[in-house]
Enzyme design. Structure first.
Site, mmCIF file in Angstrom:
data_model
loop_
_atom_site.group_PDB
_atom_site.id
_atom_site.type_symbol
_atom_site.label_atom_id
_atom_site.label_comp_id
_atom_site.label_asym_id
_atom_site.label_seq_id
_atom_site.Cartn_x
_atom_site.Cartn_y
_atom_site.Cartn_z
ATOM 1 C CG HIS A 56 -1.465 1.226 1.452
ATOM 2 N ND1 HIS A 56 -1.925 2.469 1.888
ATOM 3 C CD2 HIS A 56 -3.566 0.810 0.879
ATOM 4 C CE1 HIS A 56 -3.005 3.190 1.564
ATOM 5 N NE2 HIS A 56 -3.961 2.178 0.846
ATOM 6 C CG HIS A 67 -9.530 3.673 -0.060
ATOM 7 N ND1 HIS A 67 -8.941 5.030 0.669
ATOM 8 C CD2 HIS A 67 -8.174 2.885 0.470
ATOM 9 C CE1 HIS A 67 -7.253 4.986 0.800
ATOM 10 N NE2 HIS A 67 -7.529 3.514 0.528
ATOM 11 C CE1 TYR A 74 -2.810 14.041 -8.140
ATOM 12 C CE2 TYR A 74 -2.257 13.487 -5.627
ATOM 13 C CZ TYR A 74 -2.843 13.941 -6.636
ATOM 14 O OH TYR A 74 -4.631 14.220 -6.133
ATOM 15 N NE ARG A 113 -8.299 14.712 -6.054
ATOM 16 C CZ ARG A 113 -7.931 14.123 -4.814
ATOM 17 N NH1 ARG A 113 -8.657 13.719 -4.412
ATOM 18 N NH2 ARG A 113 -7.253 13.183 -5.423
ATOM 19 C CB CYS A 164 -7.180 17.229 -10.930
ATOM 20 S SG CYS A 164 -6.828 15.843 -9.765
#
Length: 545
Positions: free
Chosen positions: A115, A139, A400, A216, A262
């Site tokens: 993760h 999630h 990102y 965002r 974004c």
């Protein structure tokens, strides 16, 4: 009664196999790499699934069915029942990491290293994962996440503990005090709230109105009192300084027109090529506005950032007032040369389109880094840190970033890719929307184009015949050509002829910037597992009446 015999080999973890009726099974324990399981399933149907043999307990834990996507965390007959006191003992990697979700108990130890936010997911160790999902709510309602979770199912939570955990009051909800949003926004998630501007509305104004500017958020929206606002500034060898909002407003005021986009804008088009993880943004996770405030370079110089401090630093880190469940703030960083350069146009902005910045967009102070991915434009700015290294936040180190199309979640290494800064050139056809019915004759298309790094869009090319011929679009509006940097977008339109005998027409757009960067033709060759930098040709299909 129908019966089926299924042989499973090379078994791996899966969700519980539910047939809606009783079943019997026989197991011949063998090494995990060659587990063979035979099932005789009794009932009206046989659902495809897979099974995992728990060698430590010597019994089958679960098998996977597509129906589990709709019933994650449900009570599952036949599994061991655990009290919360037992679950709480498994709160670290050396003790095995267990979590609960609704009725389910899960051993996620093997998943944690995979993760990208391992530090954050460990906050849920030994307890319910639901508060974690309230904060990192990307999630929630994600079938892929539920499917992955069910792969680690080991039991059921005792009903007494389930009832106690279900008593969560609104006061405990970190999203209980969110601002009101304009109903025209198209949400992609509610907690945290993320929503885009409908493409047609983007064409209504060169400056995107504040109330329909895309939102965002990665964490709950903080409520910052302007009268109590403080911005901390520190660096190597510097005494930490604190500025108030009134202090910042004493600096010379600058206004910059800049797009904020974004990193996942247009992700839905990449997702259509191959499934990936991320909010399913269409073309509206972008907006153009005027931003007014103090230049970051002015503020840093006045705060005692000397030449020796600069020599010891390579990056400027930023932290927001928005915090996660573990108290860690949202964070990002930019290269020192961008922030310290008076011509870099980085602002500590307190106005958006001539008005105080709305709460959703960073009130009272937002960092605005023109030409750079939206994730670095930290909202609700709380701290500035000059450093010899990048921010260690999850969003700088483990998100990102771009990867080649063959990299998967099984072999991704975020340390091998640089954090996204300047954004690539892009365009989007906004009106008419795809699959609309059109009439033969003249078809008018409108859209936007933009390029990061201060590059100006010099041309938008349109084709309706698969690239055999191209027509240059007319520029409706863009920044004044005398400005040295072009951070704002370009709005364009074009008229095409639609023959009477056409059944449909597919139109493509591609933009070219002042460095002669051009959009790639397809998403296949730029696909990446997070759906970032999604800037291939914009393609729309229209059906002719």
């Amino acid at each position: 009664m129908n019966s089926s015999k299924i042989v499973f080999q090379n078994a791996v973890r899966g969700g519980w196999f539910k047939n809606g009726s009783r079943f019997v099974h026989t197991i011949r324990p063998t090494p995990r790499s060659s587990v063979k399981l035979q099932f005789v399933l009794l009932g009206t149907s046989c659902l495809a699934g897979y099974i995992y043999l728990n060698k430590s307990k010597g019994h089958v834990i679960h098998a996977k069915s597509t129906t589990i996507l709709d019933s994650a965390g449900s009570q599952t007959p036949g599994l061991p029942v655990f009290r919360l006191t037992e679950v709480s003992k498994h709160d670290a990697m050396d003790k095995r990491v267990w979590v609960t979700y609704k009725h389910g108990v899960y051993d996620i130890t093997d998943f944690v290293p995979k993760h990208p936010g391992a530090k954050n997911i460990l906050m849920a160790a030994g307890s319910s994962i639901e508060p974690f999902w309230e904060t990192y709510a990307v999630h929630k309602n994600n079938k892929e996440v539920y499917r992955m979770l069910e792969e680690y199912r080991i039991g059921n939570l005792d009903e007494r503990d389930f009832r106690d955990q279900s008593k969560v009051s609104d006061a405990q909800d970190p999203f209980a005090n969110e601002p009101k949003r304009h109903p025209a926004l198209k949400p992609s998630s509610e907690k945290p709230f993320n929503a885009e501007t409908p493409p047609g509305m983007l064409m209504s104004s060169f400056y995107t109105p504040n109330d329909i500017f895309f939102v965002r958020s990665h964490l709950p929206t903080p409520e910052v009192n302007a009268n109590q606002y403080e911005l901390e500034i520190s660096g190597p060898g510097m005494a930490e300084g604190v500025l108030t909002l009134s202090d910042i407003k004493k600096f010379p005021k600058y206004t910059v027109t800049s797009v904020i986009q974004c990193g996942g804008n247009r992700r839905s088009e990449m997702n259509a090529v191959k499934a990936l993880k991320g909010l399913n943004w269409e073309a509206g996770a972008i907006g153009n506005a005027t931003w007014s405030g103090a230049k970051l370079s002015d503020v840093l110089q006045a705060s005692g950032v000397s030449e020796s401090v600069v020599q010891k630093s390579k990056h400027i880190q930023f932290e927001g007032y928005d915090v996660g469940a573990d108290g860690s703030p949202y964070g990002a960083s930019i290269p020192l040369e961008k922030g310290m350069n008076p011509f870099g146009d980085v602002l500590l902005a307190y106005e958006m389109n001539g008005e105080p910045i709305p709460r959703d967009h960073g009130f009272p102070i937002r960092l605005v880094v023109p030409g750079v991915v939206g994730a670095r434009n930290v909202k609700w700015l709380n701290r500035i840190i000059l450093s010899d290294r990048e921010s260690d936040s999850h969003w700088q180190q483990n998100d990102y970033k771009g990867f080649n199309p063959s990299i998967s979640w099984d072999d991704v290494d975020f340390s091998k890719s640089p954090a996204i800064q300047n954004m690539p050139v892009t365009s989007a056809i906004c009106t008419p929307e795809s699959n609309e019915l059109i009439t033969p004759g003249k078809l008018t298309l409108k859209g936007y184009a933009w390029s990061g790094g201060g590059n100006k869009v010099i041309r938008v090319d349109i084709t309706a015949d698969g690239g055999k011929t191209w027509k240059e679009a007319d520029i409706i509006k863009q920044e004044d050509v005398t400005e040295p940097h072009h951070y704002g977008w370009t709005l364009w339109k074009v008229e095409l002829d639609v023959p009477k005998d056409s059944e449909s027409v597919e139109v493509w757009s591609k933009a070219v910037d002042s460095s002669y960067n051009v959009q790639p033709e397809t998403f296949e060759n730029i696909w990446n597992l997070r759906g970032l930098l999604s800037n291939a040709y914009s393609k729309k299909i229209y059906h002719v009446k």
